[in-house]
Design a protein around this motif. Structure first.
Motif, mmCIF file in Angstrom:
data_model
loop_
_atom_site.group_PDB
_atom_site.id
_atom_site.type_symbol
_atom_site.label_atom_id
_atom_site.label_comp_id
_atom_site.label_asym_id
_atom_site.label_seq_id
_atom_site.Cartn_x
_atom_site.Cartn_y
_atom_site.Cartn_z
ATOM 1 N N ARG A 107 0.895 -1.119 0.025
ATOM 2 C CA ARG A 107 -0.118 -0.188 -0.099
ATOM 3 C C ARG A 107 0.885 1.172 0.015
ATOM 4 N N LYS A 111 1.371 4.312 -2.974
ATOM 5 C CA LYS A 111 1.381 5.739 -2.674
ATOM 6 C C LYS A 111 2.576 6.574 -3.136
ATOM 7 N N ALA A 163 3.394 6.394 6.356
ATOM 8 C CA ALA A 163 3.050 7.074 5.488
ATOM 9 C C ALA A 163 3.626 8.492 5.733
ATOM 10 N N THR A 200 6.118 10.279 2.448
ATOM 11 C CA THR A 200 5.902 11.866 2.258
ATOM 12 C C THR A 200 7.365 12.748 2.387
#
Length: 208
Positions: free
Chosen positions: A66, A70, A140, A144
């Motif tokens: 996942r 992203k 996540a 980023t």
């Protein structure tokens, strides 16, 4: 060991992603044993299964995939980059459009920053960067942060090559109109004189 050269030739593994700037400066005992052999990898997998269990390992792999999806979406959103091969589970390969030397310099700058680490690879003669997510602690926010570092470093590399790129995101017309209701309208004053029966009208001046 009677003949170290024969041993070295037997276990020597030298793909591009294992090469580094200090290669050859010292004895690399990786080539003197079997850590990269299939049997040894099977032993490492056995320890991972004992530690996480089947369900725990499945959960970690799905989360890594996942996060890789992203990151892949972030790379595709920047037209300075390209993805020359399909994502494979938690691994995404990408490169700067243009000469291979630019991607190579980008990787060196990223690794020397000490904030992230990636390894190179070669696909059909193209130098690419392998971004792999394999840790159960990756979040996540980490993705980023790494992407922000990659983008800013890429800007520096491109400027060194005299390339100034604009990566402004195109905003759909519908979204602009939602934010500004008066966008696309103009006051029609043509052919209007003191004796003209035509009165000024608000018309849609956009052709989208």
């Amino acid at each position: 060991v009677k003949n170290c050269r024969s041993l070295h030739r037997t276990f020597n593994v030298q793909p591009l992603y294992l090469q580094h700037e200090n290669t050859g400066l010292a004895i690399d005992y990786m080539h003197w044993q079997v850590p990269l052999s299939k049997r040894f990898r099977a032993l490492k997998l056995w320890f991972v299964l004992r530690n996480y269990g089947i369900s725990g390992l499945q959960k970690m792999i799905r989360e890594n995939v996942r996060l890789a999806q992203k990151f892949e979406a972030l790379v595709r959103s920047d037209n300075r980059f390209e993805i020359p091969a399909a994502r494979h589970m938690g691994m995404v390969v990408f490169r700067l459009r243009g000469e291979c030397s630019m991607t190579e310099k980008l990787l060196k700058k990223l690794n020397s920053s000490g904030k992230m680490h990636a390894v190179p690879c070669c696909i059909k003669g193209q130098y690419v960067i392998r971004f792999t997510i394999t840790s159960q602690r990756t979040t996540a926010q980490d993705i980023t942060r790494d992407w922000a570092l990659i983008r800013s470093t890429a800007t520096d590399v491109l400027e060194e090559y005299g390339i100034v790129s604009s990566n402004r995101k195109r905003v759909p017309l519908k979204e602009i109109k939602e934010k500004n209701e008066s966008f696309g309208t103009s006051l029609l004053l043509a052919n209007i004189g003191p004796n003209s029966p035509i009165s000024p009208k608000i018309v849609d001046g956009s052709f989208a």
